[in-house]
Design a protein around this motif. Structure first.
Motif, PDB file in Angstrom:
ATOM      1  N   SER A 435      38.120  49.057  43.863  1.00  0.00           N
ATOM      2  CA  SER A 435      38.714  49.247  42.542  1.00  0.00           C
ATOM      3  C   SER A 435      38.200  48.198  41.558  1.00  0.00           C
ATOM      4  CB  SER A 435      40.239  49.177  42.657  1.00  0.00           C
ATOM      5  OG  SER A 435      40.839  49.315  41.397  1.00  0.00           O
ATOM      6  N   ALA A 436      38.157  46.959  41.999  1.00  0.00           N
ATOM      7  CA  ALA A 436      37.683  45.866  41.146  1.00  0.00           C
ATOM      8  C   ALA A 436      36.230  46.080  40.742  1.00  0.00           C
ATOM      9  CB  ALA A 436      37.841  44.530  41.867  1.00  0.00           C
ATOM     10  N   GLY A 437      35.448  46.633  41.676  1.00  0.00           N
ATOM     11  CA  GLY A 437      34.039  46.904  41.381  1.00  0.00           C
ATOM     12  C   GLY A 437      33.849  47.925  40.284  1.00  0.00           C
ATOM     13  N   LYS A 438      34.898  48.714  40.007  1.00  0.00           N
ATOM     14  CA  LYS A 438      34.874  49.695  38.917  1.00  0.00           C
ATOM     15  C   LYS A 438      35.548  49.160  37.657  1.00  0.00           C
ATOM     16  CE  LYS A 438      33.078  53.233  41.203  1.00  0.00           C
ATOM     17  NZ  LYS A 438      31.879  53.999  40.793  1.00  0.00           N
ATOM     18  N   GLY A 439      35.829  47.830  37.648  1.00  0.00           N
ATOM     19  CA  GLY A 439      36.333  47.215  36.423  1.00  0.00           C
ATOM     20  C   GLY A 439      37.838  47.092  36.312  1.00  0.00           C
ATOM     21  N   ILE A 440      38.576  47.309  37.412  1.00  0.00           N
ATOM     22  CA  ILE A 440      40.040  47.227  37.369  1.00  0.00           C
ATOM     23  C   ILE A 440      40.478  45.805  37.700  1.00  0.00           C
ATOM     24  CG2 ILE A 440      42.213  48.210  38.195  1.00  0.00           C
ATOM     25  CD1 ILE A 440      40.362  50.143  36.640  1.00  0.00           C
ATOM     26  N   GLY A 441      40.876  45.066  36.674  1.00  0.00           N
ATOM     27  CA  GLY A 441      41.272  43.671  36.848  1.00  0.00           C
ATOM     28  C   GLY A 441      42.516  43.505  37.700  1.00  0.00           C
ATOM     29  N   GLN A 442      43.417  44.491  37.679  1.00  0.00           N
ATOM     30  CA  GLN A 442      44.633  44.416  38.491  1.00  0.00           C
ATOM     31  C   GLN A 442      44.299  44.255  39.970  1.00  0.00           C
ATOM     32  OE1 GLN A 442      45.844  48.231  36.596  1.00  0.00           O
ATOM     33  NE2 GLN A 442      47.911  47.447  36.876  1.00  0.00           N
ATOM     34  N   ALA A 443      43.191  44.878  40.404  1.00  0.00           N
ATOM     35  CA  ALA A 443      42.797  44.787  41.807  1.00  0.00           C
ATOM     36  C   ALA A 443      42.374  43.359  42.144  1.00  0.00           C
ATOM     37  CB  ALA A 443      41.667  45.772  42.097  1.00  0.00           C
ATOM     38  N   ASP A 444      41.609  42.724  41.255  1.00  0.00           N
ATOM     39  CA  ASP A 444      41.257  41.308  41.457  1.00  0.00           C
ATOM     40  C   ASP A 444      42.523  40.457  41.515  1.00  0.00           C
ATOM     41  OD1 ASP A 444      38.252  41.298  41.270  1.00  0.00           O
ATOM     42  OD2 ASP A 444      38.696  42.155  39.315  1.00  0.00           O
ATOM     43  N   TYR A 445      43.468  40.769  40.668  1.00  0.00           N
ATOM     44  CA  TYR A 445      44.722  40.016  40.625  1.00  0.00           C
ATOM     45  C   TYR A 445      45.463  40.107  41.954  1.00  0.00           C
ATOM     46  CZ  TYR A 445      49.522  38.792  39.368  1.00  0.00           C
ATOM     47  OH  TYR A 445      50.773  38.229  39.334  1.00  0.00           O
ATOM     48  N   GLN A 446      45.505  41.321  42.547  1.00  0.00           N
ATOM     49  CA  GLN A 446      46.196  41.484  43.823  1.00  0.00           C
ATOM     50  C   GLN A 446      45.525  40.674  44.927  1.00  0.00           C
ATOM     51  OE1 GLN A 446      49.307  43.246  42.472  1.00  0.00           O
ATOM     52  NE2 GLN A 446      49.106  43.216  44.678  1.00  0.00           N
ATOM     53  N   ILE A 447      44.198  40.674  44.956  1.00  0.00           N
ATOM     54  CA  ILE A 447      43.480  39.884  45.970  1.00  0.00           C
ATOM     55  C   ILE A 447      43.781  38.406  45.773  1.00  0.00           C
ATOM     56  CG2 ILE A 447      41.211  39.247  46.884  1.00  0.00           C
ATOM     57  CD1 ILE A 447      40.199  42.007  45.970  1.00  0.00           C
ATOM     58  N   ALA A 448      43.775  37.990  44.505  1.00  0.00           N
ATOM     59  CA  ALA A 448      44.062  36.586  44.197  1.00  0.00           C
ATOM     60  C   ALA A 448      45.447  36.190  44.705  1.00  0.00           C
ATOM     61  CB  ALA A 448      43.966  36.364  42.694  1.00  0.00           C
ATOM     62  N   CYS A 449      46.429  37.068  44.490  1.00  0.00           N
ATOM     63  CA  CYS A 449      47.799  36.775  44.936  1.00  0.00           C
ATOM     64  C   CYS A 449      47.869  36.669  46.456  1.00  0.00           C
ATOM     65  CB  CYS A 449      48.754  37.851  44.449  1.00  0.00           C
ATOM     66  SG  CYS A 449      49.053  37.788  42.665  1.00  0.00           S
ATOM     67  N   MET A 450      47.075  37.503  47.161  1.00  0.00           N
ATOM     68  CA  MET A 450      47.070  37.445  48.618  1.00  0.00           C
ATOM     69  C   MET A 450      46.528  36.100  49.098  1.00  0.00           C
ATOM     70  SD  MET A 450      45.891  41.365  49.555  1.00  0.00           S
ATOM     71  CE  MET A 450      46.168  41.254  51.333  1.00  0.00           C
ATOM     72  N   TYR A 451      45.464  35.602  48.452  1.00  0.00           N
ATOM     73  CA  TYR A 451      44.926  34.293  48.815  1.00  0.00           C
ATOM     74  C   TYR A 451      45.867  33.165  48.380  1.00  0.00           C
ATOM     75  CZ  TYR A 451      40.422  35.963  50.476  1.00  0.00           C
ATOM     76  OH  TYR A 451      39.430  36.558  51.221  1.00  0.00           O
ATOM     77  N   LEU A 452      46.537  33.364  47.259  1.00  0.00           N
ATOM     78  CA  LEU A 452      47.462  32.338  46.769  1.00  0.00           C
ATOM     79  C   LEU A 452      48.642  32.158  47.726  1.00  0.00           C
ATOM     80  CD1 LEU A 452      48.121  30.462  44.295  1.00  0.00           C
ATOM     81  CD2 LEU A 452      49.501  32.363  43.424  1.00  0.00           C
ATOM     82  N   ASP A 453      49.159  33.308  48.246  1.00  0.00           N
ATOM     83  CA  ASP A 453      50.345  33.256  49.103  1.00  0.00           C
ATOM     84  C   ASP A 453      50.015  33.247  50.587  1.00  0.00           C
ATOM     85  OD1 ASP A 453      51.850  33.422  46.757  1.00  0.00           O
ATOM     86  OD2 ASP A 453      51.895  35.617  46.823  1.00  0.00           O
ATOM     87  N   GLY A 454      48.736  33.429  50.916  1.00  0.00           N
ATOM     88  CA  GLY A 454      48.368  33.515  52.331  1.00  0.00           C
ATOM     89  C   GLY A 454      48.888  34.784  52.975  1.00  0.00           C
ATOM     90  N   GLU A 455      48.909  35.887  52.223  1.00  0.00           N
ATOM     91  CA  GLU A 455      49.428  37.158  52.734  1.00  0.00           C
ATOM     92  C   GLU A 455      48.290  37.969  53.354  1.00  0.00           C
ATOM     93  OE1 GLU A 455      51.878  41.169  51.321  1.00  0.00           O
ATOM     94  OE2 GLU A 455      51.299  39.676  49.830  1.00  0.00           O
ATOM     95  N   GLY A 456      48.256  37.985  54.690  1.00  0.00           N
ATOM     96  CA  GLY A 456      47.228  38.741  55.400  1.00  0.00           C
ATOM     97  C   GLY A 456      45.903  38.032  55.472  1.00  0.00           C
ATOM     98  N   VAL A 457      45.792  36.914  54.792  1.00  0.00           N
ATOM     99  CA  VAL A 457      44.583  36.092  54.793  1.00  0.00           C
ATOM    100  C   VAL A 457      45.015  34.625  54.832  1.00  0.00           C
ATOM    101  CG1 VAL A 457      43.125  37.743  53.540  1.00  0.00           C
ATOM    102  CG2 VAL A 457      44.512  36.093  52.271  1.00  0.00           C
ATOM    103  N   GLU A 458      44.065  33.785  55.166  1.00  0.00           N
ATOM    104  CA  GLU A 458      44.377  32.350  55.146  1.00  0.00           C
ATOM    105  C   GLU A 458      44.533  31.896  53.697  1.00  0.00           C
ATOM    106  OE1 GLU A 458      42.414  28.119  56.684  1.00  0.00           O
ATOM    107  OE2 GLU A 458      41.647  30.053  57.439  1.00  0.00           O
ATOM    108  N   LYS A 459      45.578  31.131  53.432  1.00  0.00           N
ATOM    109  CA  LYS A 459      45.824  30.667  52.065  1.00  0.00           C
ATOM    110  C   LYS A 459      44.606  29.889  51.571  1.00  0.00           C
ATOM    111  CE  LYS A 459      49.983  29.340  50.945  1.00  0.00           C
ATOM    112  NZ  LYS A 459      51.243  28.572  50.711  1.00  0.00           N
TER     113      LYS A 459
END
Length: 558
Positions: A435-459
């Motif tokens: 989605s982000a590759g097609k220009g949807i910033g919300q998708a980048d935001y969701q990935i960022a939040c996952m890294y910020l909170d360590g949700e499903g990925v290492e913080k």
């Protein structure tokens, strides 16, 4: 010597010769030349002339003489003079419920005696079931007799019989052979059909745009409206000819002026786009309207769009909905989706989520990605349909497979939350990235939040900051606000209050409440040049948008 009898015999012989010549011209599709011979013959009460004139005045053979009133008049007069084929059409047009077994027998006898026109009409009777029982074999038998005698209309019908497998075994090679015979015999519709065959190509004929153009040109020379439109299409797109939109416009116009709906629609498109003509939206509406009144589906959609947008005509959502509805009922997938949106939002129609879901589903089932997204969203929210995360997932997936970026984003959400599918953070990130590759910033935001909170990925604050920046650059206001937070606090980036201020400002100006509050706090602090006036202004904006923390700050800083 009786000079009167001699003169009468000579006149009769001359008329017979003229009639034979007219019949040959008619058989070979030279209708206008035949007409010039037939008219004086009819004036002299030559009975067979009335039959052929009636055929010409039908308007299907040449639009120049299209006159149904005169058609009936000539058949009636020929019937009075005893021409059996005129009698046939007199009864079909004026007394259709009268059976005429004796007349059919007389026509059959004429056909057996070699009358090519009687053979052709007998084929028509067995094909249509008028005055006789439908009999495919008999229809083909008599049609082939007429076709073998060089009658172009019969040759064209034989091509159709083999093409459709009616009365004969379906055979594409035989169909093509008969189309070629009819085309070489001057039959414009066959010439146009050959153009179509060469344009499309099949397992018998190799696709050949130049040959398609050749046959379209032959049919155009005979005034065939479909061929004019098709030749315009060839010039419009550069198939088999050098692309020339001026010539495309010329042929579209010739066809459109004959009432051919697809050409009228194409004229609308040309005027709407300003292609080969100066843009004229009112003229576009005129041509769309002419085509739409003939139930041409694309024109109905375009006319709806003109009313919807208020281009070339006064904006009228009700009329837009009317034309969208007409196109939607004929399975125009975009019209179905747009009509669904109108019911969804109550624009031009009364808001009705069930009706919206119905039209979204009609379009979605035909593979239209935006409609698949919309019906998925309805299943997710439970509006118009019973809430069903599994169906929502299925339709988002269908849409995402067609590269719809918003569907991909929603699939990411569903994998992240485990809605309608087993929770899978890696797949969530995969769909967010698509989605982000097609220009949807919300998708980048969701990935960022996952890294910020360590949700499903290492913080990882650094990766979080990177994705917040990607979101921010794409205009996502939550991403801009969050990037401001990262710069203000030095999370994953070097602390930078000026950049924090800049990103808060971008988001706050677009109405992001958290950014308005954060900007107020920043201006009230010593981190940048303290400015209580600006702090007060931003807190008031946040408070007016319902932010409780801003309201509290304002009470405490009166």
């Amino acid at each position: 010597m009786n000079y009167n009898n001699k003169n009468n015999n000579e006149i009769q012989q001359q008329n017979d010769e003229k009639m034979q010549a007219a019949e040959k011209l008619f058989q070979h599709c030279n209708y206008e030349e035949a007409f010039e011979l037939l008219k004086p013959l009819a004036d002299a009460d030559y009975s067979r002339a009335f039959y052929l004139l009636g055929k010409i005045y039908n308007g299907h053979l040449t639009t120049k003489y299209n006159n149904k009133v005169l058609q009936k008049k000539y058949y009636r007069r020929g019937h009075e003079l005893g021409d059996k084929l005129c009698s046939l059409w007199y009864y079909i047009l004026e007394k259709p419920n009268y059976g005429q077994p004796k007349l059919v027998d007389e026509i059959k006898q004429a056909a057996e005696d070699g009358d090519v026109f009687a053979q052709y009409e007998l084929s028509f009777l067995y094909y249509s079931g008028l005055m006789v029982v439908v009999d495919p074999k008999e229809a083909v038998k008599w049609c082939k007799m007429a076709a073998d005698n060089g009658y172009a209309l019969a040759q064209y019908d034989m091509a159709g019989f083999y093409n459709n497998g009616w009365g004969v075994v379906k055979n594409a090679e035989e169909s093509l052979a008969w189309y070629k015979k009819a085309a070489e015999n001057g039959h414009a519709a066959s010439q146009c059909r050959l153009g179509d065959i060469y344009f499309e190509g099949n397992n018998i004929v190799k696709q050949d745009y130049k040959k398609a153009v050749k046959w379209y040109n032959k049919a155009v020379d005979r005034g065939n409206a479909l061929a004019q439109c098709n030749l315009g299409f060839m010039y419009d797109n550069g198939y088999g000819v050098e692309q020339d939109q001026n010539k495309a416009l010329k042929y579209y116009r010739c066809s459109a002026e004959q009432g051919h709906a697809p050409a009228q629609c194409n004229m609308g498109i040309m005027y709407a786009a300003g292609c080969a003509v100066e843009e004229d939206l009112e003229e576009a509406v005129k041509w769309y309207s002419l085509a739409a009144k003939q139930d041409f589906v694309p024109a109905e959609f375009y006319l709806g769009k003109m009313y919807d947008m208020g281009t070339g005509i006064a904006q009228d959502y009700k009329k837009a909905a009317k034309w969208y509805h007409r196109a939607a009922e004929k399975n125009h997938i975009v019209a179905q989706c747009v009509l669904g949106t109108m019911y969804d939002e109550g624009v031009g129609v009364e808001k009705n989520y069930q009706e919206a879901a119905k039209w979204y589903m009609e379009s979605a089932r035909q593979g239209y990605a935006p409609a698949q997204f919309e019906i998925a969203a309805m299943y997710k929210s439970g509006e118009g349909v019973e809430k069903n995360f599994q169906k929502a997932y299925e339709w988002f997936n269908q849409s995402a497979k067609q590269a719809d970026p918003y569907a991909a984003y929603n699939l990411g959400i569903m994998y992240q939350k485990g809605e309608g599918i087993e929770k899978d953070y890696q797949k969530a990130i995969e769909w967010y990235k698509k989605s982000a590759g097609k220009g949807i910033g919300q998708a980048d935001y969701q990935i960022a939040c996952m890294y910020l909170d360590g949700e499903g990925v290492e913080k990882n604050y650094q990766k979080a900051a990177q994705y917040f920046e990607e979101a921010a650059k794409k205009g996502d206001i939550k991403g801009q606000c969050s990037l401001g937070v990262m710069y203000e606090n030095g999370y994953g980036v070097e602390k930078n209050y000026q950049l924090a201020e800049s990103w808060y400002q971008k988001a706050a100006n677009k109405g992001e409440i958290a950014a308005q509050y954060n900007l107020g706090i920043l201006y009230a602090s010593d981190k940048i040049d303290k400015n209580m006036k600006k702090a007060q202004q931003w807190m008031e904006k946040a408070a007016s948008n319902g932010d409780a923390a801003a309201e509290k700050w304002l009470r405490e800083n009166k």
